[in-house]
Design a protein around this motif. Structure first.
Motif, mmCIF file in Angstrom:
data_model
loop_
_atom_site.group_PDB
_atom_site.id
_atom_site.type_symbol
_atom_site.label_atom_id
_atom_site.label_comp_id
_atom_site.label_asym_id
_atom_site.label_seq_id
_atom_site.Cartn_x
_atom_site.Cartn_y
_atom_site.Cartn_z
ATOM 1 N N ILE A 18 63.766 49.952 90.424
ATOM 2 C CA ILE A 18 64.821 49.945 89.469
ATOM 3 C C ILE A 18 64.760 48.945 88.546
ATOM 4 O O ILE A 18 65.100 49.028 87.395
ATOM 5 C CB ILE A 18 66.340 50.329 90.260
ATOM 6 C CG1 ILE A 18 66.424 51.434 91.229
ATOM 7 C CG2 ILE A 18 67.453 50.076 89.196
ATOM 8 C CD1 ILE A 18 67.598 51.502 91.888
ATOM 9 N N LYS A 19 64.583 47.869 89.031
ATOM 10 C CA LYS A 19 64.474 46.418 88.157
ATOM 11 C C LYS A 19 63.325 46.495 87.009
ATOM 12 O O LYS A 19 63.404 46.286 86.138
ATOM 13 C CB LYS A 19 64.226 45.268 89.265
ATOM 14 C CG LYS A 19 64.390 43.799 88.300
ATOM 15 C CD LYS A 19 64.201 42.877 89.213
ATOM 16 C CE LYS A 19 65.196 42.747 90.359
ATOM 17 N NZ LYS A 19 65.149 41.838 91.226
ATOM 18 N N TYR A 20 62.063 47.121 87.742
ATOM 19 C CA TYR A 20 60.921 47.453 86.988
ATOM 20 C C TYR A 20 61.204 48.400 85.919
ATOM 21 O O TYR A 20 60.723 47.906 84.699
ATOM 22 C CB TYR A 20 59.721 47.867 87.715
ATOM 23 C CG TYR A 20 58.734 48.447 87.065
ATOM 24 C CD1 TYR A 20 57.561 47.477 86.382
ATOM 25 C CD2 TYR A 20 58.589 49.756 86.993
ATOM 26 C CE1 TYR A 20 56.692 47.976 85.872
ATOM 27 C CE2 TYR A 20 57.342 50.322 86.333
ATOM 28 C CZ TYR A 20 56.549 49.477 85.776
ATOM 29 O OH TYR A 20 55.505 49.883 84.857
ATOM 30 N N VAL A 21 61.923 49.366 86.215
ATOM 31 C CA VAL A 21 62.130 50.423 85.040
ATOM 32 C C VAL A 21 63.011 49.630 84.058
ATOM 33 O O VAL A 21 63.060 49.917 82.844
ATOM 34 C CB VAL A 21 62.811 51.617 85.770
ATOM 35 C CG1 VAL A 21 63.124 52.628 84.394
ATOM 36 C CG2 VAL A 21 61.688 52.349 86.576
ATOM 37 N N TYR A 22 64.264 48.831 84.522
ATOM 38 C CA TYR A 22 65.190 48.475 83.690
ATOM 39 C C TYR A 22 64.267 47.557 82.549
ATOM 40 O O TYR A 22 64.449 47.584 81.352
ATOM 41 C CB TYR A 22 66.014 47.693 84.302
ATOM 42 C CG TYR A 22 67.252 47.102 83.637
ATOM 43 C CD1 TYR A 22 68.478 47.618 83.110
ATOM 44 C CD2 TYR A 22 67.075 45.704 83.098
ATOM 45 C CE1 TYR A 22 69.335 47.116 82.340
ATOM 46 C CE2 TYR A 22 67.907 44.946 82.543
ATOM 47 C CZ TYR A 22 69.094 45.671 81.974
ATOM 48 O OH TYR A 22 70.106 44.981 81.197
ATOM 49 N N LYS A 23 63.581 46.508 83.163
ATOM 50 C CA LYS A 23 62.728 45.434 82.240
ATOM 51 C C LYS A 23 61.718 46.128 81.479
ATOM 52 O O LYS A 23 61.064 45.424 80.803
ATOM 53 C CB LYS A 23 62.260 44.330 83.249
ATOM 54 C CG LYS A 23 63.527 43.851 83.975
ATOM 55 C CD LYS A 23 63.042 42.743 85.094
ATOM 56 C CE LYS A 23 62.318 41.522 84.312
ATOM 57 N NZ LYS A 23 61.881 40.620 85.271
ATOM 58 N N SER A 24 61.333 47.531 81.628
ATOM 59 C CA SER A 24 60.108 47.909 81.082
ATOM 60 C C SER A 24 60.266 48.266 79.634
ATOM 61 O O SER A 24 59.206 48.181 78.907
ATOM 62 C CB SER A 24 59.645 49.003 81.888
ATOM 63 O OG SER A 24 60.313 49.977 81.985
ATOM 64 N N GLU A 52 70.786 40.496 90.526
ATOM 65 C CA GLU A 52 69.636 39.535 90.835
ATOM 66 C C GLU A 52 68.851 39.337 89.754
ATOM 67 O O GLU A 52 68.042 38.220 89.728
ATOM 68 C CB GLU A 52 68.716 40.451 91.579
ATOM 69 C CG GLU A 52 69.273 40.824 93.078
ATOM 70 C CD GLU A 52 68.274 41.660 93.900
ATOM 71 O OE1 GLU A 52 67.242 41.842 93.426
ATOM 72 O OE2 GLU A 52 68.582 42.084 95.234
ATOM 73 N N LEU A 53 69.129 39.706 88.587
ATOM 74 C CA LEU A 53 68.465 39.341 87.277
ATOM 75 C C LEU A 53 68.888 38.148 86.872
ATOM 76 O O LEU A 53 70.271 37.751 86.707
ATOM 77 C CB LEU A 53 68.597 40.308 86.421
ATOM 78 C CG LEU A 53 67.645 41.607 86.505
ATOM 79 C CD1 LEU A 53 68.009 42.749 85.488
ATOM 80 C CD2 LEU A 53 66.222 41.531 86.479
ATOM 81 N N ASP A 54 68.188 37.242 85.988
ATOM 82 C CA ASP A 54 68.713 36.122 85.252
ATOM 83 C C ASP A 54 69.612 36.616 84.074
ATOM 84 O O ASP A 54 68.997 37.818 83.645
ATOM 85 C CB ASP A 54 67.359 35.436 84.864
ATOM 86 C CG ASP A 54 66.663 34.551 85.803
ATOM 87 O OD1 ASP A 54 67.418 34.209 86.960
ATOM 88 O OD2 ASP A 54 65.714 34.196 85.872
#
Length: 462
Positions: A18-24, A52-54
């Motif tokens: 999910i983090k990968y998709v969000y940051k992509s 968890e993200l900065d």
């Protein structure tokens, strides 16, 4: 559980995806949140991912949208409203780019505006006239997404809590839309939107595992998912946690239905509503009684027109004249029974905006006195609607009585006289008189007025 997706791919790996998709990319997200277990799981995973993200990496907005059909089960509506409020407060507290909203259908296109106002027959169990879902759920959510697209000025990613494990048919639909080696699918109806299904591979047990075993069942926004378990158990809905999971110290047992609109006539038995009642929520009994009564009058010719709203007529397979909308008598009776139920419940079942919309529809289509609704409301509730004093008859009652008598003497349908008067009134201020003439021509040439002649001609030509 041995072969479940959740065990093979840990919670951390799912959050990383999910983090990968969000940051992509920089496309904002829209999450459809119903308050049920699947959408709650999506929201919880996304919330944890953001934590968890900065702060500098939380670079795009996430819109959480819930749909209130205005006929939600009261227990579910109260719960969903509470969750929306908590989400908004927690996101502000944690500095997260989350906006939580609730959408409703427009008052003039709500369930009651269509049934009581326009006389739409309630949706059928066989699905042949299921007009409600688009109007009450899909369209309001779709309009919200389009507004986000306009506001953000870019495409959006829509996150849904759909899973292949929910049903074989849904699994096939999902797999049919998937693009090779990609996590995103094009939205079926909104051009500038893509869909991401983060929990598509999870089983029901996996979902409850995320909701109850992680963080002791507490959500990042401060609620307790055991409350959600209790709702499923009380509704006899059959999707409770896997063996051994408990809420309130007791193992939960469930049946096999979904939360839905309390007045839904698409199903023969509302297992969710009845489940709540059996679980002790006896305050909902008046809703079940009203629903049963509404279903009982649907196909009763005493309460139905013998023509469609556009004036066309038809015969059914048995050669009988087909039904059209609920007639004037039925619409008044449905409103009366609904308001009486609302008084018993001491819970709003129809909003003032909906009543206003229905009143305007009746003024345009049915009510020469222009006072039927406001006086009915006062009679049942003992209160006056805000616009009560502004309602003046289009024609005084003595004139109406005289016109009805003349119509009977001359064998002219009273309904035609009423419709002609309303049409003239609505079009009288147009400078182009053709608009007025065309309106009158349409009324005089409606099929129901000439159906016997048309049938006679057709029979002669056979």
């Amino acid at each position: 559980m041995a072969n479940s997706y959740f065990n093979e791919n840990t919670l951390e790996e799912l959050i990383e995806e999910i983090k990968y998709v969000y940051k992509s990319d920089d496309r904002p997200w829209v999450i459809g949140y119903s308050g049920g277990k699947d959408s709650t799981t999506v929201v919880e995973l996304v919330y944890k991912m953001l934590l968890e993200l900065d702060p500098e990496d939380r670079h795009k907005n996430i819109y959480i949208v819930s749909s209130d059909t205005l006929i939600e089960n009261p227990l579910i509506k109260i719960y969903l409203s509470k969750m929306n409020d908590l989400l908004g407060q927690a996101a502000y507290r944690d500095g997260l780019p989350i906006k939580s909203d609730m959408v409703t259908p427009p008052a003039n296109n709500s369930f009651w505006a269509n049934v009581i106002g326009r006389g739409f027959p309630t949706p059928r169990m066989n699905g042949t006239f299921r007009w409600c879902t688009d109007r009450l759920k899909i369209n309001p959510s779709g309009e919200y997404i389009k507004k986000v697209i306009d506001y953000e000025g870019k495409e959006v990613i829509v996150l849904l809590g759909v899973r292949k494990a929910e049903s074989i048919a849904r699994k096939r639909r999902i797999e049919g839309r998937e693009l090779a080696n990609r996590l995103l699918n094009r939205h079926e109806t909104i051009r500038d939107a893509y869909v991401y299904n983060p929990i598509v591979e999870l089983t029901t047990d996996d979902v409850w595992d995320v909701l109850l075993r992680c963080d002791g069942g507490r959500t990042p926004w401060g609620s307790d998912n055991s409350e959600l378990v209790a709702l499923y158990a009380d509704a006899d809905s059959g999707e409770c946690p896997f063996a051994g999971m408990q809420a309130g110290g007791q193992t939960q047992s469930c049946g096999n239905s979904r939360f839905g609109c309390w007045v839904c006539t698409v199903v023969k038995e509302d297992k969710s509503l009845n489940g709540f009642i059996k679980s002790g929520h006896r305050e909902l009994i008046p809703l079940a009684e009203f629903r049963s009564w509404l279903m009982s009058i649907r196909d009763n010719e005493e309460f139905r027109e013998k023509k469609r709203r556009n004036g066309t007529v038809y015969r059914d397979k048995q050669g009988n004249m087909g039904f059209g909308p609920f007639n004037w008598r039925a619409r008044k009776l449905i409103l009366q029974r609904l308001l009486e139920t609302q008084q018993i419940m001491e819970y709003e079942l129809i909003t003032l905006d909906e009543l206003k919309a229905i009143d305007e529809i009746w003024d345009q289509e049915l009510d020469l006195s222009r006072r039927v609704l406001v006086e009915l409301y006062e009679e049942i509730t003992g209160e006056k609607l805000p616009w009560y004093d502004y309602k003046e008859p289009l024609i005084d009652s003595e004139t109406v009585d005289e016109l009805e008598a003349l119509a009977q003497q001359n064998n002219v349908p009273e309904e035609l006289i009423r419709n002609l008067l309303l049409s003239v009134y609505q079009n009288k201020n147009y400078s182009n008189q053709k608009i007025l003439r065309d309106g009158i021509d349409r009324l005089l040439n409606q099929q129901w007025l000439h159906y016997e002649i048309i049938e006679e001609i057709e029979n002669e030509n056979q």
